[in-house]
Design a protein around this motif. Sequence first.
Motif, PDB file in Angstrom:
ATOM      1  N   SER A 266       0.792  -1.226   0.000  1.00 54.04           N
ATOM      2  CA  SER A 266       0.000   0.000   0.000  1.00 54.04           C
ATOM      3  C   SER A 266       0.826   1.279   0.000  1.00 54.04           C
ATOM      4  N   SER A 352      -0.750  -9.279   1.717  1.00 55.63           N
ATOM      5  CA  SER A 352      -0.510  -9.768   0.354  1.00 55.63           C
ATOM      6  C   SER A 352      -0.206 -11.257   0.379  1.00 55.63           C
ATOM      7  N   GLU A 355      -3.434 -13.130   1.034  1.00 59.67           N
ATOM      8  CA  GLU A 355      -4.327 -13.037  -0.128  1.00 59.67           C
ATOM      9  C   GLU A 355      -3.824 -13.958  -1.243  1.00 59.67           C
ATOM     10  N   GLU A 371       8.762  -6.232   8.920  1.00 60.22           N
ATOM     11  CA  GLU A 371       9.021  -7.663   9.110  1.00 60.22           C
ATOM     12  C   GLU A 371       9.008  -8.431   7.781  1.00 60.22           C
TER      13      GLU A 371
HETATM   14  O1  LIG Z   1      -2.523  -1.535  -5.343  1.00 60.16           O
HETATM   15  C1  LIG Z   1      -2.844  -2.058  -4.275  1.00 60.16           C
HETATM   16  C2  LIG Z   1      -1.931  -2.161  -3.190  1.00 60.16           C
HETATM   17  C3  LIG Z   1      -2.359  -2.779  -2.048  1.00 60.16           C
HETATM   18  N1  LIG Z   1      -3.621  -3.264  -1.942  1.00 60.16           N
HETATM   19  C4  LIG Z   1      -4.058  -3.925  -0.693  1.00 60.16           C
HETATM   20  O2  LIG Z   1      -3.409  -3.301   0.408  1.00 60.16           O
HETATM   21  C5  LIG Z   1      -3.011  -4.268   1.353  1.00 60.16           C
HETATM   22  C6  LIG Z   1      -1.510  -4.162   1.522  1.00 60.16           C
HETATM   23  O3  LIG Z   1      -1.126  -4.887   2.646  1.00 60.16           O
HETATM   24  P1  LIG Z   1       0.288  -5.621   2.749  1.00 60.16           P
HETATM   25  O4  LIG Z   1       0.494  -6.482   1.604  1.00 60.16           O
HETATM   26  O5  LIG Z   1       0.334  -6.287   4.072  1.00 60.16           O
HETATM   27  O6  LIG Z   1       1.337  -4.482   2.597  1.00 60.16           O
HETATM   28  P2  LIG Z   1       1.608  -3.126   3.439  1.00 60.16           P
HETATM   29  O7  LIG Z   1       0.596  -2.144   3.150  1.00 60.16           O
HETATM   30  O8  LIG Z   1       3.000  -2.748   3.178  1.00 60.16           O
HETATM   31  O9  LIG Z   1       1.444  -3.671   4.948  1.00 60.16           O
HETATM   32  C7  LIG Z   1       1.880  -3.236   6.198  1.00 60.16           C
HETATM   33  O10 LIG Z   1       1.135  -4.072   7.116  1.00 60.16           O
HETATM   34  C8  LIG Z   1       1.371  -5.473   7.008  1.00 60.16           C
HETATM   35  C9  LIG Z   1       0.452  -6.164   7.996  1.00 60.16           C
HETATM   36  O11 LIG Z   1       0.714  -5.750   9.300  1.00 60.16           O
HETATM   37  C10 LIG Z   1       2.839  -5.790   7.255  1.00 60.16           C
HETATM   38  O12 LIG Z   1       3.065  -7.176   7.020  1.00 60.16           O
HETATM   39  C11 LIG Z   1       3.725  -4.964   6.318  1.00 60.16           C
HETATM   40  O13 LIG Z   1       5.095  -5.176   6.606  1.00 60.16           O
HETATM   41  C12 LIG Z   1       3.377  -3.479   6.463  1.00 60.16           C
HETATM   42  O14 LIG Z   1       4.148  -2.694   5.550  1.00 60.16           O
HETATM   43  C13 LIG Z   1      -3.444  -5.622   0.827  1.00 60.16           C
HETATM   44  O15 LIG Z   1      -4.663  -5.988   1.423  1.00 60.16           O
HETATM   45  C14 LIG Z   1      -3.651  -5.368  -0.656  1.00 60.16           C
HETATM   46  O16 LIG Z   1      -4.640  -6.197  -1.232  1.00 60.16           O
HETATM   47  C15 LIG Z   1      -4.507  -3.182  -2.977  1.00 60.16           C
HETATM   48  O17 LIG Z   1      -5.659  -3.639  -2.889  1.00 60.16           O
HETATM   49  N2  LIG Z   1      -4.087  -2.571  -4.116  1.00 60.16           N
END
Ligand SMILES: O=c1ccn([C@@H]2O[C@H](COP(=O)(O)OP(=O)(O)O[C@H]3O[C@H](CO)[C@@H](O)[C@H](O)[C@H]3O)[C@@H](O)[C@H]2O)c(=O)[nH]1
Length: 475
Positions: A266, A352, A355, A371
Amino acid sequence: MAQGHIIPFLALAHHIERTQNHSRITFVNTKLNIQKLRSSLPPDSTIHLLEIPFESSDHGLPPATENTDVLPYPLIVRLLDASTSLRPAFKTLVHDLIAGGDRPLCIISDIFFGWTATVAKELGVFHAVFSGAGGYGLACYYSIWTSLPPRQSEEFALEDFEGIRIQKTQLPLSILEADGSDSWSLFQNKNLPAWVDSSGILFNTVEEFDWIGLSYFKKKLGIPAWAIGPVLLSSESRDRAGKSSDCKAWLDGKPERSVLYVSFGSHNTISPAQMMELGKALESSGRNFIWAVRPPIGFDINSDFRSEEWLPEGFEEKTSGRGLLVEKWAPQVEILSHRATGGFLTHCGWNSVLESLSFGVPMIGWAMAGEQFFNVKFLEEELGVCVEAARGKTCEVSSETIRSKIEMVMDGEGEKGIEIRRKASEVKEMMRKAMCDSDAGGKGSSLKSLDEFFMAAKKSMTATAERSSDEPVVG
Ligand SMILES: O=c1ccn([C@@H]2O[C@H](COP(=O)(O)OP(=O)(O)O[C@H]3O[C@H](CO)[C@@H](O)[C@H](O)[C@H]3O)[C@@H](O)[C@H]2O)c(=O)[nH]1
């Protein structure tokens, strides 16, 4: 105050709403985050939304900044630190609920809000930390932060996490630069120790495959660690659907498992040099791909993407028909759930990861922060569902290395490609079973854990009520 954390909290709220009868859920956050959340709740949702005041400019942040997704990396720790200023308003909010005869059964808070555990303890309310991160990755992260490794070692063993060795290149920048007096150290030194005030930790993970990390926390903090996942937000429940229909229509025209999806979560992005190499790798791989693009480090993260400047010359024309660039926000769950998606080049943020695995999609790991490095280690070494391509936002990567990993994972006929898909399918099945409510064997482990958590909360509430009825009435 980050999309990667709000998404699993919303998923948890929906899950509790569905599975725990008669529970009333109040979701607390700051104004702008609540506004976004409101738009993503279905009209018949029973989830209440409550705002607490926050003025980002009072903390040296740009105005109207309440979420990491609009911030460059150096300002993220400032937002985290600023979030501790929410404490008095939060305490008043809970205090007023209790005074009004509406004592909360429990408070469930994010891993960056350790202080809420202390507030809950002061007010006698049951509290749990909810980690959107997995057990293993968070255990490494916690262990390293609470006992920083010597700066000069290239590789070291974790002091209190037996059998785990970490390389210096697997450390996020915040830890690499930590000396005990920097902003991240100061924040974590307040945040992490406060978890002991909590009654337990809820993990968005599955006991059957993530027990090593869960055991670490049970032993280290002496409190329960409940694996209650995967709780996932469906594509319909997401507020920013991105170019949903474009992606779906595009994927519909592609053969099964032929598309690589590329996204770094994100808010993360990579350096301009890395972006160029990744572009070359995707171009020379000849594979189909969807790439969720964001401006590289050094450029305004909120600005438009300039492919002619940041990608190899003629990239869009050369990959036309087999490559799709999606700016800023992609409909990730929709992409991962599509039969045409066969691999995911990801930073391995835990949402991610969950998912991807819930659809049996194997991964190519490129951790950026937090992490995530330990998630990649876990997924590659313990679960066998990922191959690592690169480490960090500044490391040197070559297009050849990335291309070879893409080929390894996307090649459904090669030994590695077959094995990694088999393992990803196995984990997908474990995840399904953990959340299953109908198999002959009874409830899945994650559903049982959530029941146990609520039983512990109710027991604690009854004990509090009994204590207060025993107290002498003082005139
Ligand atoms: O173009 C995009 C980008 C992201 N997402 C969503 O956004 C979320 C992203 O979450 P994640 O993959 O966990 O990444 P980060 O946003 O970087 O998550 C933060 O939070 C996570 C959960 O605590 C930690 O594991 C990571 O290190 C921390 O950076 C997911 O649900 C994705 O599906 C979208 O739908 N579209």
